[in-house]
Motif scaffolding. Sequence first.
Motif: not given
Length: 319
Positions: A104-115, A258-274
């Motif tokens: 619903f966000t239609y944010s490709r940065g959000a999709w990248l962060a989730m992936a 795994g949860v914490i590393l996943g959260a870090f990966a998601s955040y660091m991918a996200m801030i490359a797009t915002v």
Amino acid sequence: TDLKAFEKVYASFLLIGVIFFFSALVSQATSWNFYTYILERHGFRAMADFRYGILRVSVTTIPIIVGFIATLALLAVEYYRAKRICGFLPAMMYRGMFLATALFTYSRGAWLAMAAGGVTYFFFTKAPRALRPVGVALVLLIGFPVGASYVMQTDLNRIDEFGSFEYRRELLKAAWVQVQQKPLFGDPYYLQSGNFDHLYQGQGIIDVVNYYLQITLEHGLVGLALYLTAFASVIIGLLRLGAATRRPENRDLELQRGVILGAFASYMAMIATVSGVSLVPVFGVVLLAIGAAVLAAARKAQVAPPAAKETGLAGATPS
């Protein structure tokens, strides 16, 4: 601190994710973001952003943060599912809810962060342990350079009708010129340098949609190095818990890592797009605090003899 105490943190991820899902659902059903009415009541213009007829929901923040919250909630679901606390059907329901929220966000940065967050979690909890160091090395030494080369050389307009990919590439080129002029400590007035004048958008602003670039331009390579060092120190510390996670009795530690590393990966991918707007910088601080706390709790269990006997965390080495 007992590692089990952090399950309350993951539970909060799940709870906030559910709240955001229903908020996003209402926004999408009414084609109306929550703050639109408040802003218009006070005389501010509020533009409803639609793509392909889908409202880019922002709930009470911005779309990409909504997607990031959904990612944290999805990681919590996978954690509780792996521990058999969450059943198959509830887990599938939650997964659908949080994937829909990100959609619903239609944010490709959000999709990248989730992936990025999902792949990282499953890599560090499901992939053969012997392959994990090799996988990390391949991503860092080959994946990132190849991806950067592709982005800088391909015709991005073919795959992005909105022009945002091309805008980001032009931003990178302009930033490179600016960094060459002010490399070490940057320039807080970089937007007035003239190097970015061709990037003005219709709203009359230059949107520096890359937090790494923003830090570098404002504070130089020294500032970027200090920023990344904080994340690197925690991530490397978590990776060095590898030997402890190999023991069957430490499966909970492996899942939490795994949860914490996943959260870090998601955040660091996200801030490359915002850029560093809204709660983007705040979430970085929060993740650093949680990651450092999990790492400290795991190390405490290694040092204290009673805890070491219970949890078997002694002698951690990289994985």
